[in-house]
Design a protein around this motif. Structure first.
Motif, PDB file in Angstrom:
ATOM      1  N   LEU A  27       0.835  -1.200   0.000  1.00  0.00           N
ATOM      2  CA  LEU A  27       0.000   0.000   0.000  1.00  0.00           C
ATOM      3  C   LEU A  27       0.868   1.247   0.000  1.00  0.00           C
ATOM      4  O   LEU A  27       1.870   1.315   0.716  1.00  0.00           O
ATOM      5  N   ASP A  28       0.471   2.224  -0.800  1.00  0.00           N
ATOM      6  CA  ASP A  28       1.081   3.549  -0.800  1.00  0.00           C
ATOM      7  C   ASP A  28       0.003   4.541  -0.393  1.00  0.00           C
ATOM      8  O   ASP A  28      -1.051   4.635  -1.036  1.00  0.00           O
ATOM      9  N   PHE A  29       0.269   5.266   0.679  1.00  0.00           N
ATOM     10  CA  PHE A  29      -0.666   6.259   1.202  1.00  0.00           C
ATOM     11  C   PHE A  29      -0.156   7.651   0.829  1.00  0.00           C
ATOM     12  O   PHE A  29       0.651   8.240   1.549  1.00  0.00           O
ATOM     13  N   ALA A  30      -0.621   8.166  -0.295  1.00  0.00           N
ATOM     14  CA  ALA A  30      -0.187   9.498  -0.728  1.00  0.00           C
ATOM     15  C   ALA A  30      -0.886  10.582   0.094  1.00  0.00           C
ATOM     16  O   ALA A  30      -0.264  11.586   0.474  1.00  0.00           O
ATOM     17  N   HIS A  31      -2.160  10.382   0.367  1.00  0.00           N
ATOM     18  CA  HIS A  31      -2.963  11.319   1.153  1.00  0.00           C
ATOM     19  C   HIS A  31      -4.010  10.514   1.915  1.00  0.00           C
ATOM     20  O   HIS A  31      -4.435   9.445   1.471  1.00  0.00           O
ATOM     21  N   SER A  32      -4.452  11.060   3.036  1.00  0.00           N
ATOM     22  CA  SER A  32      -5.510  10.391   3.794  1.00  0.00           C
ATOM     23  C   SER A  32      -6.838  10.500   3.057  1.00  0.00           C
ATOM     24  O   SER A  32      -7.157  11.534   2.458  1.00  0.00           O
ATOM     25  N   LEU A  33      -7.627   9.441   3.114  1.00  0.00           N
ATOM     26  CA  LEU A  33      -9.004   9.508   2.662  1.00  0.00           C
ATOM     27  C   LEU A  33      -9.838  10.218   3.722  1.00  0.00           C
ATOM     28  O   LEU A  33      -9.572  10.084   4.918  1.00  0.00           O
ATOM     29  N   GLU A  34     -10.845  10.965   3.292  1.00  0.00           N
ATOM     30  CA  GLU A  34     -11.707  11.693   4.214  1.00  0.00           C
ATOM     31  C   GLU A  34     -13.080  11.031   4.229  1.00  0.00           C
ATOM     32  O   GLU A  34     -13.704  10.856   3.174  1.00  0.00           O
ATOM     33  N   CYS A  35     -13.530  10.634   5.416  1.00  0.00           N
ATOM     34  CA  CYS A  35     -14.811   9.942   5.492  1.00  0.00           C
ATOM     35  C   CYS A  35     -15.954  10.931   5.276  1.00  0.00           C
ATOM     36  O   CYS A  35     -15.805  12.148   5.437  1.00  0.00           O
ATOM     37  N   GLY A  36     -17.088  10.372   4.866  1.00  0.00           N
ATOM     38  CA  GLY A  36     -18.259  11.193   4.609  1.00  0.00           C
ATOM     39  C   GLY A  36     -18.213  11.933   3.295  1.00  0.00           C
ATOM     40  O   GLY A  36     -19.066  12.786   3.043  1.00  0.00           O
ATOM     41  N   ARG A  37     -17.251  11.589   2.438  1.00  0.00           N
ATOM     42  CA  ARG A  37     -17.120  12.262   1.148  1.00  0.00           C
ATOM     43  C   ARG A  37     -16.944  11.216   0.056  1.00  0.00           C
ATOM     44  O   ARG A  37     -16.383  10.161   0.277  1.00  0.00           O
ATOM     45  N   ARG A  38     -17.415  11.548  -1.130  1.00  0.00           N
ATOM     46  CA  ARG A  38     -17.395  10.621  -2.249  1.00  0.00           C
ATOM     47  C   ARG A  38     -15.966  10.253  -2.652  1.00  0.00           C
ATOM     48  O   ARG A  38     -15.078  11.104  -2.684  1.00  0.00           O
ATOM     49  N   ALA A  39     -15.765   8.977  -2.934  1.00  0.00           N
ATOM     50  CA  ALA A  39     -14.475   8.486  -3.433  1.00  0.00           C
ATOM     51  C   ALA A  39     -14.745   7.413  -4.476  1.00  0.00           C
ATOM     52  O   ALA A  39     -15.808   6.786  -4.492  1.00  0.00           O
ATOM     53  N   GLN A  40     -13.790   7.228  -5.364  1.00  0.00           N
ATOM     54  CA  GLN A  40     -13.893   6.219  -6.403  1.00  0.00           C
ATOM     55  C   GLN A  40     -12.729   5.238  -6.269  1.00  0.00           C
ATOM     56  O   GLN A  40     -11.612   5.633  -5.942  1.00  0.00           O
ATOM     57  N   ARG A  41     -13.013   3.968  -6.531  1.00  0.00           N
ATOM     58  CA  ARG A  41     -11.961   2.950  -6.560  1.00  0.00           C
ATOM     59  C   ARG A  41     -11.915   2.319  -7.942  1.00  0.00           C
ATOM     60  O   ARG A  41     -12.919   1.806  -8.443  1.00  0.00           O
ATOM     61  N   ARG A  42     -10.748   2.394  -8.541  1.00  0.00           N
ATOM     62  CA  ARG A  42     -10.519   1.774  -9.843  1.00  0.00           C
ATOM     63  C   ARG A  42      -9.676   0.520  -9.624  1.00  0.00           C
ATOM     64  O   ARG A  42      -8.594   0.589  -9.036  1.00  0.00           O
ATOM     65  N   THR A  43     -10.159  -0.639 -10.087  1.00  0.00           N
ATOM     66  CA  THR A  43      -9.464  -1.907  -9.895  1.00  0.00           C
ATOM     67  C   THR A  43      -8.935  -2.410 -11.222  1.00  0.00           C
ATOM     68  O   THR A  43      -9.691  -2.560 -12.190  1.00  0.00           O
ATOM     69  N   ILE A  44      -7.635  -2.656 -11.248  1.00  0.00           N
ATOM     70  CA  ILE A  44      -6.957  -3.106 -12.461  1.00  0.00           C
ATOM     71  C   ILE A  44      -6.429  -4.514 -12.203  1.00  0.00           C
ATOM     72  O   ILE A  44      -5.465  -4.696 -11.443  1.00  0.00           O
ATOM     73  N   PRO A  45      -7.041  -5.552 -12.782  1.00  0.00           N
ATOM     74  CA  PRO A  45      -6.570  -6.911 -12.539  1.00  0.00           C
ATOM     75  C   PRO A  45      -5.341  -7.237 -13.373  1.00  0.00           C
ATOM     76  O   PRO A  45      -5.282  -6.935 -14.568  1.00  0.00           O
ATOM     77  N   GLY A  46      -4.353  -7.829 -12.736  1.00  0.00           N
ATOM     78  CA  GLY A  46      -3.187  -8.286 -13.451  1.00  0.00           C
ATOM     79  C   GLY A  46      -3.424  -9.642 -14.079  1.00  0.00           C
ATOM     80  O   GLY A  46      -4.436 -10.307 -13.821  1.00  0.00           O
ATOM     81  N   PRO A  47      -2.497 -10.118 -14.896  1.00  0.00           N
ATOM     82  CA  PRO A  47      -2.683 -11.420 -15.547  1.00  0.00           C
ATOM     83  C   PRO A  47      -2.544 -12.564 -14.557  1.00  0.00           C
ATOM     84  O   PRO A  47      -1.888 -12.441 -13.527  1.00  0.00           O
ATOM     85  N   LEU A  48      -3.169 -13.665 -14.873  1.00  0.00           N
ATOM     86  CA  LEU A  48      -3.009 -14.893 -14.098  1.00  0.00           C
ATOM     87  C   LEU A  48      -1.720 -15.590 -14.515  1.00  0.00           C
ATOM     88  O   LEU A  48      -1.387 -15.654 -15.704  1.00  0.00           O
ATOM     89  N   SER A  49      -0.981 -16.076 -13.537  1.00  0.00           N
ATOM     90  CA  SER A  49       0.194 -16.895 -13.816  1.00  0.00           C
ATOM     91  C   SER A  49       0.055 -18.211 -13.066  1.00  0.00           C
ATOM     92  O   SER A  49      -0.499 -18.252 -11.963  1.00  0.00           O
ATOM     93  N   PHE A  50       0.564 -19.283 -13.660  1.00  0.00           N
ATOM     94  CA  PHE A  50       0.394 -20.616 -13.100  1.00  0.00           C
ATOM     95  C   PHE A  50       1.759 -21.251 -12.830  1.00  0.00           C
ATOM     96  O   PHE A  50       2.722 -21.022 -13.564  1.00  0.00           O
ATOM     97  N   LYS A  51       1.829 -22.023 -11.766  1.00  0.00           N
ATOM     98  CA  LYS A  51       3.027 -22.793 -11.461  1.00  0.00           C
ATOM     99  C   LYS A  51       2.622 -23.986 -10.605  1.00  0.00           C
ATOM    100  O   LYS A  51       1.476 -24.088 -10.156  1.00  0.00           O
ATOM    101  N   THR A  52       3.581 -24.861 -10.371  1.00  0.00           N
ATOM    102  CA  THR A  52       3.346 -26.012  -9.503  1.00  0.00           C
ATOM    103  C   THR A  52       4.222 -25.890  -8.272  1.00  0.00           C
ATOM    104  O   THR A  52       5.442 -25.706  -8.384  1.00  0.00           O
ATOM    105  N   GLY A  53       3.601 -25.960  -7.099  1.00  0.00           N
ATOM    106  CA  GLY A  53       4.329 -25.892  -5.839  1.00  0.00           C
ATOM    107  C   GLY A  53       4.319 -27.227  -5.139  1.00  0.00           C
ATOM    108  O   GLY A  53       3.882 -28.250  -5.689  1.00  0.00           O
ATOM    109  N   ARG A  54       4.779 -27.238  -3.890  1.00  0.00           N
ATOM    110  CA  ARG A  54       4.814 -28.483  -3.118  1.00  0.00           C
ATOM    111  C   ARG A  54       3.432 -29.066  -2.897  1.00  0.00           C
ATOM    112  O   ARG A  54       3.264 -30.280  -2.776  1.00  0.00           O
ATOM    113  N   SER A  55       2.419 -28.189  -2.830  1.00  0.00           N
ATOM    114  CA  SER A  55       1.058 -28.653  -2.583  1.00  0.00           C
ATOM    115  C   SER A  55       0.271 -28.897  -3.864  1.00  0.00           C
ATOM    116  O   SER A  55      -0.907 -29.248  -3.810  1.00  0.00           O
ATOM    117  N   GLY A  56       0.924 -28.710  -5.038  1.00  0.00           N
ATOM    118  CA  GLY A  56       0.215 -28.936  -6.295  1.00  0.00           C
ATOM    119  C   GLY A  56       0.147 -27.667  -7.129  1.00  0.00           C
ATOM    120  O   GLY A  56       0.911 -26.721  -6.920  1.00  0.00           O
TER     121      GLY A  56
END
Length: 262
Positions: free
Chosen positions: A80-109
């Motif tokens: 997390l990077d906190f550039a400025h505090s969010l202020e409660c009681g005021r409108r805010a927008q959240r933009r979500t950018i999904p990264g690509p899926l990557s696959f591998k095999t670990g000890r559990s499968g």
């Protein structure tokens, strides 16, 4: 993958409810008050209908994950990077950018990994950037064994004891609109996912470490955390800090989470 956006008015009453659930003191939040770090987790809900949920209470897996049998979702860590505090009681927008899926095999499968980047904007300014690391795993086999625990550090300079009751887990699930059954359905957690009981939310542990750091080291600018092992409701835990490092140690000494202010 598709970028999604949602808005929220950051209702002060919800911040009050989280502070009460965490047993923190303070006057009621008012419109314009700065939110403590990571309190944005109780906002920007994604209320999907039951038909779009998986059996674990989380949103159903995309076909690429479902076809691979990767039905278990874990929030492994974040930055997390906190550039400025969010202020409660005021409108805010959240933009979500999904990264690509990557696959591998670990000890559990087989495993899959994905990072979600959330940019939270208020007054046209990106105030918080959160990168959420997710891991997807297959169902445990009948002979599956948990990994060997990692001993946690014991060189802390500040510490605080913390208990995690089923009531706290329920309230945190409700406030964050988290339907994952490992946090409130003990039979499911034990019989299906192979845990010893209800699992404490990783973000809840991270929240407590952030509040500790904020109180002891001043306003946060950057925070990174990584889950190491599950903590079960009813287990005692110690929140620890030494310099810019923080961690959670279970009562039996194993490492649960590590974090850094760098």
């Amino acid at each position: 993958m598709q970028v999604s956006e949602t808005s929220d008015d950051l209702d002060p009453a919800r911040a009050d409810a989280l502070r009460a659930a965490l047993n923190l003191d303070g006057p009621p939040f008012r419109a314009g008050d700065p939110l403590p770090p990571f309190f944005h987790q109780v906002y920007f809900w994604n209320p999907l209908p039951p038909a779009r949920l998986g059996r674990d209470g989380h949103p159903a897996r995309p076909p690429a994950l479902a076809d691979a049998g990767l039905t278990r979702r874990m929030w492994a860590g974040g930055r997390l990077d906190f550039a400025h505090s969010l202020e409660c009681g005021r409108r805010a927008q959240r933009r979500t950018i999904p990264g690509p899926l990557s696959f591998k095999t670990g000890r559990s499968g087989p495993l899959a990994f994905q990072t979600l980047t959330h940019e939270i904007v208020q007054d046209g300014i990106i105030r918080v950037t959160e990168r959420q690391d997710l891991v997807f795993r297959a169902e445990p086999g009948p002979d599956a064994r948990p990994p060997e625990p990692i001993p946690a550090r014991r060189d802390e300079t500040q510490s605080a004891e913390q208990d995690f009751s089923s009531t706290l887990l329920f309230r945190y699930s409700a406030l964050t609109f988290n339907g994952h059954r490992i946090h409130y359905d003990a039979d499911y957690a034990r019989q299906v996912e192979g845990y010893d009981g209800l699992v404490v939310h990783g973000p809840l542990l991270a929240q407590l470490l952030m509040l500790m750091a904020d109180a002891l080291a001043g306003p946060l600018r950057r925070f990174t955390f990584r889950a190491a092992a599950p903590l079960i409701a009813g287990e005692g835990a110690t929140l620890c800090r030494a310099g810019r490092d923080l961690w959670v140690r279970a009562a039996d000494g194993r490492e649960i989470m590590t974090a850094s202010l760098d």
